[in-house]
Design a protein around this motif. Structure first.
Motif, PDB file in Angstrom:
ATOM      1  N   ASP A 173     -10.869   2.459  -8.495  1.00 38.06           N
ATOM      2  CA  ASP A 173     -11.225   3.977  -7.901  1.00 38.06           C
ATOM      3  C   ASP A 173     -12.344   4.254  -8.835  1.00 38.06           C
TER       4      ASP A 173
ATOM      5  N   THR B 129      -1.512  -0.222  -7.087  1.00 39.70           N
ATOM      6  CA  THR B 129      -0.449  -0.162  -7.681  1.00 39.70           C
ATOM      7  C   THR B 129      -0.170   1.417  -7.684  1.00 39.70           C
TER       8      THR B 129
ATOM      9  N   SER C   1       0.497  -1.088   0.259  1.00 44.22           N
ATOM     10  CA  SER C   1      -0.029   0.405   0.257  1.00 44.22           C
ATOM     11  C   SER C   1       0.744   1.702  -0.107  1.00 44.22           C
TER      12      SER C   1
ATOM     13  N   THR D 239      -0.790   5.080  -0.334  1.00 43.84           N
ATOM     14  CA  THR D 239      -1.535   5.582   0.875  1.00 43.84           C
ATOM     15  C   THR D 239      -3.006   4.993   1.899  1.00 43.84           C
TER      16      THR D 239
ATOM     17  N   THR E 249      -4.678   2.107   1.903  1.00 40.14           N
ATOM     18  CA  THR E 249      -6.394   2.272   1.445  1.00 40.14           C
ATOM     19  C   THR E 249      -6.132   0.244   1.327  1.00 40.14           C
TER      20      THR E 249
END
Ligand SMILES: Cc1cc2nc3c(=O)[nH]c(=O)nc-3n(C[C@H](O)[C@H](O)[C@H](O)COP(=O)(O)OP(=O)(O)OC[C@H]3O[C@@H](n4cnc5c(N)ncnc54)[C@H](O)[C@@H]3O)c2cc1C
Ligand SMILES: Cc1cc2nc3c(=O)[nH]c(=O)nc-3n(C[C@H](O)[C@H](O)[C@H](O)COP(=O)(O)O)c2cc1C
Length: 573
Positions: free
Chosen positions: A129, A57, A9, A11, A13
């Motif tokens: 997203d 990613t 990860s 950030t 999530t």
């Protein structure tokens, strides 16, 4: 016997998802361990029965930083096609389809695990997203399938087919009164992930006062002691950790009904689960308060995900609210959920307010299971490399929805409100643009805030190689409204700026139109070896630019140039 959940990860999530899987496993009477990939001894992977991977990613199709070491190890040839023959595994990739290298990390990991002989319980699942309900769109069907497959293996006798709502979930962390000895030493260093507090030198509006868009040029000081750690090059990005706005925190506090005494009592956060990562002490402090956590740590402005409703219903003691929360969390309630939360972009704080009987009885420790953590945001660095400061060009996100109050982007609003002397936690991360040597010709296309990395680039080239040749296509609404840095470009050498103003004439003029007008110059520069860089909104612009390049050089050339990095993109939604 337990299953293993590994995440990669950038950030946070994937970490949230991994932890929600651990919680769900617990509710199915299945023990689970969660690790970030680089913290797990990958040499032991072959001894595991079931391993679930959740991998985002980052950059342009790159592995996230906390799995890069492991990824290198996994690529070793010595790990043959039988290395994982006894391991059952599944991969959930997290990505954003507005990026060209969509979900590359998840796809690559899946392929490599299959090469090493792992039993893939299902195909790689790609969470996006951009999906109407975000990553839940892929995550929910994937986890359903995975639980079924694990059940089918018949290895875990205690595992139940359905979630057992009577299981008492142990929260990941708990608040304890400050001064309690059950606290480990050196926690600050352990939880430090390279973020440093930078002071704001200035925060200046760069759009005209009567323009609808509030865009800021923010200058952060890099103090002497951080100068060696915070060096940057053109194309690099600054990761910024925003706080919830005061008004959102207030909505949440009123809904949760915590007294000032609870909010302001000095506490520490202690891990209940030995495998979970330390919370970011650099952000909230080793000794903290619930108020600080609600301001800096828990994301109160995010649109609540399905897991939020699941957990709120789990903790609810009010029959009618519990029922409604269950509906919103159920697969059949998807349209209801979209209507209630996503379409009107309701915040988590506002949702607490809508379920008063439940919210008023939530123990602070439960927040660790119900809420997600505020994600840092990336911003292209807008200043030419400097040891003393770093600058960002930030457009404040603000729009209307069905809700009475305006909707505001968390980080851009946070930045727009910064005052001189305020401190913000930031980290420099390697850029995705790989710029050529300063003397090589470049063609840059950066409408709106997409111009930020090119101000950094041309600022540096102007110093290092003033006779180099560069074209910059910039686009905005009006010459006197949002033409960023219009007073600077003339003083820079080595760049010609061609601006497209979309609202200054009857006909809307965009960067791609200006590129068409300058097709001959572009062709000449490309023939002399120029590279092309495109930055900014991931909407229609990148495709329109790519199509002009195809018209000038042909489809084949453009496709190949994109593959070889002669054309590079840094776009965001
Ligand atoms: C590599 C990179 C570089 C970047 N560089 C810059 C930069 O230089 N400058 C800059 O300003 N930004 C930049 N960004 C974007 C930045 O990271 C944030 O995404 C942006 O500031 C919005 O974040 P936020 O926290 O304010 O909004 P959030 O709270 O994250 O909300 C944003 C979300 O709001 C929704 N939204 C926005 N507008 C509307 C609307 N009109 N209607 C409905 N929904 C809407 C969208 O779903 C969007 O995803 C960059 C992003 C990346 C990945
Ligand atoms: C700087 C940055 C770069 C990204 N690059 C890509 C990419 O190349 N491909 C992709 O599919 N998604 C990309 N994403 C989207 C993330 O993978 C997605 O938002 C994911 O949910 C983040 O998970 P994390 O918080 O665990 O890192 C990028 C996001 C950011 C912030």
């Amino acid at each position: 016997m337990s299953i293993l959940i590994l995440y990669g990860s950038e950030t946070g999530t994937a970490q949230d998802i991994a932890e929600s899987l651990r919680r769900e496993a617990q509710m199915r009477h299945l023990a689970a361990r969660v690790f970030e990939l680089d913290e797990y001894d990958i040499g032991q992977l072959f001894t595991e029965n079931v391993v679930l991977f959740v991998v985002s990613t980052t950059g342009q199709g790159e592995m996230p930083p906390n799995m890069r070491k492991t990824w290198k190890l996994l690529l070793r040839k010595s790990l043959g096609s039988e290395f994982l023959k006894n391991v059952n595994t599944a991969v959930l990739g997290l990505g954003d389809s507005s990026y060209q290298k969509y979900n590359f990390a998840g796809k690559k990991l899946y392929r490599r695990l299959a090469q090493m002989g792992a039993n893939m319980m299902c195909g790689v699942s790609l969470a996006d997203d951009q999906h109407e309900i975000g990553i839940d769109g892929a995550f929910i069907p994937w986890k359903q399938r995975v639980w079924e497959e694990i059940q089918r293996l018949g290895i875990y006798e205690s595992m139940t087919e359905e979630i057992d709502p009577k299981v008492k979930i142990q929260t990941k962390y708990r608040f304890v009164e400050a001064g309690n000895p059950d606290h480990r030493k050196n926690v600050v260093a352990e939880s430090d992930t390279g973020y440093h507090a930078l002071k704001v030198n200035s925060n200046r509006r760069v759009t005209s006062e009567n323009h609808f868009q509030d865009t800021r040029l923010v200058n952060f000081e890099i103090p002497y002691e951080l100068q060696s750690q915070m060096k940057y090059s053109p194309g690099d990005v600054l990761m910024v950790r925003p706080y919830n706005p005061d008004e959102t925190v207030q909505v949440a506090i009123e809904a949760l009904g915590y007294s000032d005494e609870i909010m302001n009592k000095p506490v520490r956060i202690v891990k209940n689960d030995p495998y979970s990562k330390q919370p970011p002490y650099f952000l909230v402090g080793v000794e903290t308060t619930l108020r600080t956590c609600l301001q800096r740590y828990f994301d109160l402005q995010q649109i609540p995900k399905r897991s939020f409703f699941e957990m709120l219903s789990y903790y609810s003691n009010d029959a009618s609210e519990k029922e409604r929360l269950r509906e919103l969390a159920s697969p059949e309630g998807l349209d209801d959920l979209l209507d209630y939360a996503n379409r009107c972009r309701r915040t988590t704080a506002e949702t607490f307010r809508d379920f008063p009987a439940t919210s008023k009885h939530l123990e602070p420790d439960y927040l660790f299971e119900i809420l997600t953590v505020i994600r840092p945001r990336a911003f292209s660095i807008a200043s030419a490399p400097s040891a003393n400061f770093v600058e960002l060009l930030v457009a404040k996100v603000e729009y209307k929805s069905r809700m009475a109050d305006k909707r505001r982007g968390l980080c851009s609003t946070f930045i727009s409100r910064l005052k001189e002397g305020d401190e913000v936690f930031c980290k420099i991360r390697a850029g995705t643009f790989k710029f050529p040597l300063p003397e090589a010709p470049v063609i840059c296309i950066g409408p709106g805030t997409g111009v930020a990395p090119f101000r950094s680039l041309f600022g540096q080239r102007s110093r290092l190689s003033p006779h180099s040749s560069g074209l910059l296509f910039f686009g905005c609404r009006g010459e006197h409204d949002d033409f960023y840095f219009s007073d600077e470009w003339n003083s820079m050498s080595g760049v010609e700026v061609i601006a497209a103003f979309s609202r200054d004439s009857e006909k809307k003029v965009y960067v791609q139109h200006k590129m068409g007008e300058r097709a001959r110059d572009i062709k000449k520069m490309l023939e002399s070896g120029a590279s092309v860089f495109i930055a900014g909104s991931s909407g229609d612009m990148p495709k329109a630019v790519s199509s002009v390049l195809s018209q000038i050089q042909g489809d084949e050339w453009t496709k190949k140039a994109e593959e070889t990095g002669r054309i590079q993109y840094e776009t965001w939604s």
